[in-house]
Scaffold this motif. Structure first.
Motif, PDB file in Angstrom:
ATOM      1  N   ALA A  30       0.558  -1.077   0.087  1.00 56.74           N
ATOM      2  CA  ALA A  30      -0.231  -0.065   0.027  1.00 56.74           C
ATOM      3  C   ALA A  30       1.145   1.135   0.070  1.00 56.74           C
ATOM      4  CB  ALA A  30      -1.302  -0.503   1.118  1.00 56.74           C
ATOM      5  N   ILE A  31       1.727   1.075   1.035  1.00 52.96           N
ATOM      6  CA  ILE A  31       2.432   2.491   0.366  1.00 52.96           C
ATOM      7  C   ILE A  31       3.572   2.462  -0.934  1.00 52.96           C
ATOM      8  CG2 ILE A  31       4.723   3.247   2.130  1.00 52.96           C
ATOM      9  CD1 ILE A  31       4.129   1.902   4.706  1.00 52.96           C
ATOM     10  N   GLY A  32       4.070   1.608  -0.511  1.00 54.98           N
ATOM     11  CA  GLY A  32       4.688   1.624  -2.101  1.00 54.98           C
ATOM     12  C   GLY A  32       3.443   1.923  -3.401  1.00 54.98           C
ATOM     13  N   TYR A  33       2.449   1.375  -3.280  1.00 52.63           N
ATOM     14  CA  TYR A  33       0.989   2.530  -4.144  1.00 52.63           C
ATOM     15  C   TYR A  33       1.278   4.013  -4.098  1.00 52.63           C
ATOM     16  CZ  TYR A  33      -3.061   3.103  -7.128  1.00 52.63           C
ATOM     17  OH  TYR A  33      -4.273   3.376  -7.493  1.00 52.63           O
ATOM     18  N   VAL A  34       1.455   4.376  -3.110  1.00 50.27           N
ATOM     19  CA  VAL A  34       0.937   5.578  -2.573  1.00 50.27           C
ATOM     20  C   VAL A  34       2.408   6.237  -3.456  1.00 50.27           C
ATOM     21  CG1 VAL A  34       1.236   7.440  -1.519  1.00 50.27           C
ATOM     22  CG2 VAL A  34      -0.286   5.274  -1.108  1.00 50.27           C
ATOM     23  N   LEU A  35       3.863   5.920  -3.187  1.00 52.00           N
ATOM     24  CA  LEU A  35       5.143   6.290  -3.030  1.00 52.00           C
ATOM     25  C   LEU A  35       5.217   6.594  -4.808  1.00 52.00           C
ATOM     26  CD1 LEU A  35       7.522   5.507  -0.243  1.00 52.00           C
ATOM     27  CD2 LEU A  35       6.057   7.503  -0.759  1.00 52.00           C
ATOM     28  N   GLY A  36       5.429   5.352  -5.933  1.00 58.59           N
ATOM     29  CA  GLY A  36       4.993   4.853  -6.600  1.00 58.59           C
ATOM     30  C   GLY A  36       4.887   5.359  -7.990  1.00 58.59           C
ATOM     31  N   ARG A  37       3.277   6.419  -7.802  1.00 56.51           N
ATOM     32  CA  ARG A  37       2.278   7.243  -8.274  1.00 56.51           C
ATOM     33  C   ARG A  37       3.041   8.302  -8.349  1.00 56.51           C
ATOM     34  NH1 ARG A  37      -2.221  10.309  -7.495  1.00 56.51           N
ATOM     35  NH2 ARG A  37      -3.778  10.064  -9.063  1.00 56.51           N
ATOM     36  N   GLN A  38       3.120   8.179  -7.025  1.00 54.92           N
ATOM     37  CA  GLN A  38       4.056   9.927  -6.602  1.00 54.92           C
ATOM     38  C   GLN A  38       5.091  10.145  -7.283  1.00 54.92           C
ATOM     39  OE1 GLN A  38       2.124  12.298  -5.536  1.00 54.92           O
ATOM     40  NE2 GLN A  38       3.508  13.620  -5.779  1.00 54.92           N
ATOM     41  N   ARG A  39       5.845   8.968  -7.295  1.00 56.31           N
ATOM     42  CA  ARG A  39       6.715   9.639  -8.449  1.00 56.31           C
ATOM     43  C   ARG A  39       7.037   9.729  -9.605  1.00 56.31           C
ATOM     44  NH1 ARG A  39      12.907   8.376  -7.832  1.00 56.31           N
ATOM     45  NH2 ARG A  39      13.724   7.080  -9.648  1.00 56.31           N
ATOM     46  N   ALA A  40       5.984   8.863 -10.257  1.00 60.77           N
ATOM     47  CA  ALA A  40       5.877   9.268 -11.999  1.00 60.77           C
ATOM     48  C   ALA A  40       5.603  10.706 -11.529  1.00 60.77           C
ATOM     49  CB  ALA A  40       4.696   7.878 -11.339  1.00 60.77           C
ATOM     50  N   LEU A  41       4.287  11.122 -11.030  1.00 59.46           N
ATOM     51  CA  LEU A  41       3.410  12.470 -10.927  1.00 59.46           C
ATOM     52  C   LEU A  41       5.032  13.810 -11.063  1.00 59.46           C
ATOM     53  CD1 LEU A  41       0.419  12.139  -9.428  1.00 59.46           C
ATOM     54  CD2 LEU A  41       1.031  12.762 -12.011  1.00 59.46           C
ATOM     55  N   ASN A  42       5.952  12.928 -10.030  1.00 60.35           N
ATOM     56  CA  ASN A  42       6.688  14.307  -9.933  1.00 60.35           C
ATOM     57  C   ASN A  42       7.711  13.935 -11.267  1.00 60.35           C
ATOM     58  OD1 ASN A  42       5.815  14.761  -7.760  1.00 60.35           O
ATOM     59  ND2 ASN A  42       7.448  13.453  -6.415  1.00 60.35           N
ATOM     60  N   ASP A  49       1.991  16.844 -14.176  1.00 56.29           N
ATOM     61  CA  ASP A  49       1.323  16.535 -15.012  1.00 56.29           C
ATOM     62  C   ASP A  49       1.071  15.175 -15.589  1.00 56.29           C
ATOM     63  OD1 ASP A  49      -0.791  16.915 -17.003  1.00 56.29           O
ATOM     64  OD2 ASP A  49       0.469  18.272 -18.261  1.00 56.29           O
ATOM     65  N   SER A  50      -0.225  14.505 -15.154  1.00 56.66           N
ATOM     66  CA  SER A  50      -0.002  12.855 -16.346  1.00 56.66           C
ATOM     67  C   SER A  50      -0.441  12.869 -17.274  1.00 56.66           C
ATOM     68  CB  SER A  50      -1.380  12.709 -15.718  1.00 56.66           C
ATOM     69  OG  SER A  50      -2.206  13.205 -16.125  1.00 56.66           O
ATOM     70  N   ARG A  51      -0.565  14.429 -18.311  1.00 59.96           N
ATOM     71  CA  ARG A  51      -0.706  14.002 -19.653  1.00 59.96           C
ATOM     72  C   ARG A  51       1.221  13.542 -20.265  1.00 59.96           C
ATOM     73  NH1 ARG A  51      -3.330  19.740 -21.366  1.00 59.96           N
ATOM     74  NH2 ARG A  51      -1.825  20.119 -19.275  1.00 59.96           N
ATOM     75  N   GLY A  52       2.112  13.982 -19.095  1.00 60.86           N
ATOM     76  CA  GLY A  52       3.081  13.762 -19.392  1.00 60.86           C
ATOM     77  C   GLY A  52       4.122  12.120 -19.436  1.00 60.86           C
ATOM     78  N   LEU A  53       2.458  11.549 -18.914  1.00 59.46           N
ATOM     79  CA  LEU A  53       3.092   9.695 -18.830  1.00 59.46           C
ATOM     80  C   LEU A  53       2.561   8.855 -19.618  1.00 59.46           C
ATOM     81  CD1 LEU A  53       1.315   9.887 -15.180  1.00 59.46           C
ATOM     82  CD2 LEU A  53       4.598   9.914 -15.611  1.00 59.46           C
ATOM     83  N   HIS A  54       3.484   8.131 -19.838  1.00 56.66           N
ATOM     84  CA  HIS A  54       2.836   7.044 -20.556  1.00 56.66           C
ATOM     85  C   HIS A  54       1.930   6.399 -20.341  1.00 56.66           C
ATOM     86  CE1 HIS A  54       3.157   2.893 -22.106  1.00 56.66           C
ATOM     87  NE2 HIS A  54       2.938   3.159 -23.327  1.00 56.66           N
ATOM     88  N   SER A  55       1.671   5.598 -19.058  1.00 56.74           N
ATOM     89  CA  SER A  55       0.259   5.574 -18.448  1.00 56.74           C
ATOM     90  C   SER A  55      -0.549   5.882 -17.395  1.00 56.74           C
ATOM     91  CB  SER A  55       0.380   3.865 -17.719  1.00 56.74           C
ATOM     92  OG  SER A  55       1.528   3.103 -19.151  1.00 56.74           O
ATOM     93  N   LEU A  56      -1.363   5.816 -17.029  1.00 56.06           N
ATOM     94  CA  LEU A  56      -2.052   6.727 -16.073  1.00 56.06           C
ATOM     95  C   LEU A  56      -1.371   6.422 -14.586  1.00 56.06           C
ATOM     96  CD1 LEU A  56      -6.033   5.382 -16.656  1.00 56.06           C
ATOM     97  CD2 LEU A  56      -5.049   7.244 -17.108  1.00 56.06           C
ATOM     98  N   PRO A  57      -1.590   7.571 -13.872  1.00 51.43           N
ATOM     99  CA  PRO A  57      -0.965   7.162 -12.400  1.00 51.43           C
ATOM    100  C   PRO A  57      -0.944   5.751 -11.790  1.00 51.43           C
ATOM    101  CG  PRO A  57      -1.581   9.597 -13.113  1.00 51.43           C
ATOM    102  CD  PRO A  57      -2.062   8.576 -14.118  1.00 51.43           C
ATOM    103  N   ALA A  73       8.464   7.663 -19.117  1.00 52.34           N
ATOM    104  CA  ALA A  73       8.962   6.487 -19.531  1.00 52.34           C
ATOM    105  C   ALA A  73       8.631   5.740 -19.332  1.00 52.34           C
ATOM    106  CB  ALA A  73      10.421   7.122 -20.463  1.00 52.34           C
ATOM    107  N   PHE A  74       8.760   5.116 -18.294  1.00 53.62           N
ATOM    108  CA  PHE A  74       8.347   3.893 -18.094  1.00 53.62           C
ATOM    109  C   PHE A  74       6.874   2.906 -18.308  1.00 53.62           C
ATOM    110  CE2 PHE A  74       7.274   0.375 -15.144  1.00 53.62           C
ATOM    111  CZ  PHE A  74       7.421  -0.808 -15.496  1.00 53.62           C
ATOM    112  N   ARG A  75       6.787   1.845 -19.099  1.00 50.62           N
ATOM    113  CA  ARG A  75       5.471   1.014 -19.513  1.00 50.62           C
ATOM    114  C   ARG A  75       4.432   0.791 -19.096  1.00 50.62           C
ATOM    115  NH1 ARG A  75       5.088   1.507 -25.111  1.00 50.62           N
ATOM    116  NH2 ARG A  75       6.991   2.889 -26.414  1.00 50.62           N
TER     117      ARG A  75
END
Length: 490
Positions: A15-27, A32-40, A186-188
């Motif tokens: 659960a902690i990893g889910y929150v941190l991984g999502r936040q790291r991808a957004l950062n 801006d989630s539009r800059g991600l390959h996938s949804l956060p 850039a991670f898929r």
């Protein structure tokens, strides 16, 4: 760490990893989630997946492998004299586990400390007296060697669980860290998560197949071992069932024909009750009943399927059996001497099978296209003629499948037979005599302190394999009937 706390720890890390991984991808995308390959959410799910899956995989494999390793180590430590006194390896290990559980109870109740339990010596009398203070009974037959084996069993298990906890937690953190570092714009992540879900779905689809294969091999190996000890010709063609365990009598007669006959006889009577009642009720509910009556009657019929079989067995023993004795007993026709009989079990089992036949047949009849009914009425056929000549032939394959499903359920029933039909293995045409079935004898043969090296215990697996082959043949026959009479309708 207990197993429940270990599982909760893994879930918490995920659960902690889910929150941190999502936040790291957004950062990494500047927020801006539009800059991600996938949804956060995919990035968070990827971290959670890499945390849970490897850790739980190692946990499950460890829990399966540790008992095998511990048992082999304890048996290696026990002297040959302990096995000779116990009678067999299985019984010795059963005593070791029982004593180890007693020591655990003593520690949990404060009768001795963990250190005292770990340092148990060969003073068996002193140990029994101390455990007796808290009501932990070891029994007078427990030897000093078994006590030492129980101490080793506890020690190895405790060490194994400690190492397992450390390894699983490290794998969980390692998986979380690995996937967390990969969480960038850039991670898929979506591709990885969907492949993981696909693998999970494939595993779920394989569980039934793998379980069937496991059951088959478990039956097969023990059946082969049985036929090494007992002639196959006497088992399949013997007309007498009289098992006698070693030390309790003479040689055993293990002929399966009386059990097969009892199984089929009771099943036939059950089907003679269930098929007409179930089929006719399905025809009424689907073709004649008003929506209001159907909405009330169908759930009431299906309630029968939710009643536990032990309740049906008590109903057979306390109600149906005495009722049949009053009708056909010594005081009337003299056909029935006791309440336990083939007729008792067959009638009650038939009642139990009614919802299987009725509900399935009702659904199949309702699936017949309405256009076929309208066409029949347009040609001048009455409702009863339409049912007989159009609807039932169209629904025949499904109805046959429902009947054969009910037959398989009847063949595998145990509690109704134990309480309603008795335990006598005999070849007789009298439905008012007590008989028994294969499933009931499988239970009786494996109940108690059975020595699994004897044919009297291994015969249960041979009986199970016989029942498996018969059920498989019944299903193959059902498939043949369905394919032969299947018709396609637009």
């Amino acid at each position: 760490m207990t197993l429940s706390w270990l599982v909760l720890s893994i879930l918490a890390v995920s659960a902690i990893g889910y929150v941190l991984g999502r936040q790291r991808a957004l950062n990494s995308a500047g927020g801006d989630s539009r800059g991600l390959h996938s949804l956060p959410s995919y990035y968070g799910a990827n971290v959670a997946m890499w945390t849970i899956v490897p850790a739980f995989a190692v946990l499950i494999v460890w829990l399966l492998a540790q008992p095998i390793y511990v048992n082999s180590r304890v048996l290696d430590l026990l002297p040959d004299s302990a096995v000779a006194e116990g009678g067999s390896l299985g019984l010795v290990m059963s005593d070791v586990r029982r004593v180890a559980d007693g020591l655990d109870v003593a520690v949990s109740q404060g009768a001795m400390t963990r250190e005292e339990a770990r340092l148990i010596s060969n003073e068996a009398t002193d140990v029994r007296e101390r455990l007796g203070e808290v009501g932990v009974a070891l029994g007078s037959t427990v030897s000093d060697d078994v006590l030492v084996g129980a101490q080793q069993y506890r020690s190895l298990n405790a060490t194994g669980y400690t190492i397992m906890s450390i390894v699983v937690v490290l794998i969980a953190f390692g998986g979380a860290a690995y996937s967390f570092m990969r969480s960038n714009a850039a991670f898929r992540a979506r591709n990885v998560v969907e492949k993981g879900i696909l693998a999970l779905l494939m595993f779920a689809a394989s569980v039934a197949i793998l379980t069937t294969i496991g059951i088959l091999f478990a039956l097969l190996f023990n059946t082969i071992e049985f036929f090494r000890l007992y002639p196959a010709s006497e088992f399949f063609f013997g007309t007498r069932w009289a098992p006698s365990f070693s030390g309790r009598g003479g040689a055993s007669d293990l002929g399966v024909l009386p059990l097969l006959w009892g199984t089929f006889y009771i099943s036939i009577i059950a089907l003679l009750v269930a098929v007409p009642v179930g089929l006719f009720s399905a025809i009424y509910l689907s073709e004649y009943a008003s929506p209001r009556v159907r909405s009330i009657a169908k759930p009431l019929i299906e309630i029968l399927a939710g009643i536990p079989t032990i309740v049906y067995g008590l109903f057979a023993l306390l109600t149906v059996g005495p009722l049949l004795v009053s009708m056909f007993g010594k005081d009337t026709l003299g056909w029935m001497s006791g309440g336990t009989a083939v007729m008792t079990a067959g009638l009650v089992m038939g009642i139990m099978l009614i919802p299987f036949v009725s509900s399935l047949s009702d659904d199949i009849i309702n699936a017949v296209p309405q256009a076929m009914r309208d066409g029949s009425y347009g040609l001048g056929a009455t409702q009863s003629e339409t049912i007989r000549q159009v609807i039932l032939p169209a629904a025949l394959p499904g109805i046959v499948g429902a009947i054969l499903l009910a037959a398989s359920r009847a063949i595998g029933e145990t509690m109704i037979v134990v309480l309603g039909a008795g335990a006598a293995a005999r070849l007789s045409l009298n439905p008012f005599e007590a008989m028994t079935t294969i499933t009931a004898k499988i239970v009786s043969q494996l109940t108690g302190d059975a020595d699994f090296a004897s044919p009297e215990a291994l015969v249960a697996f041979a009986l199970g394999m016989t029942l498996f082959v018969l059920t498989l043949g019944l299903n193959v026959f059902a498939l043949y009937i369905v394919r032969k009479y299947r018709e396609q309708y637009d």
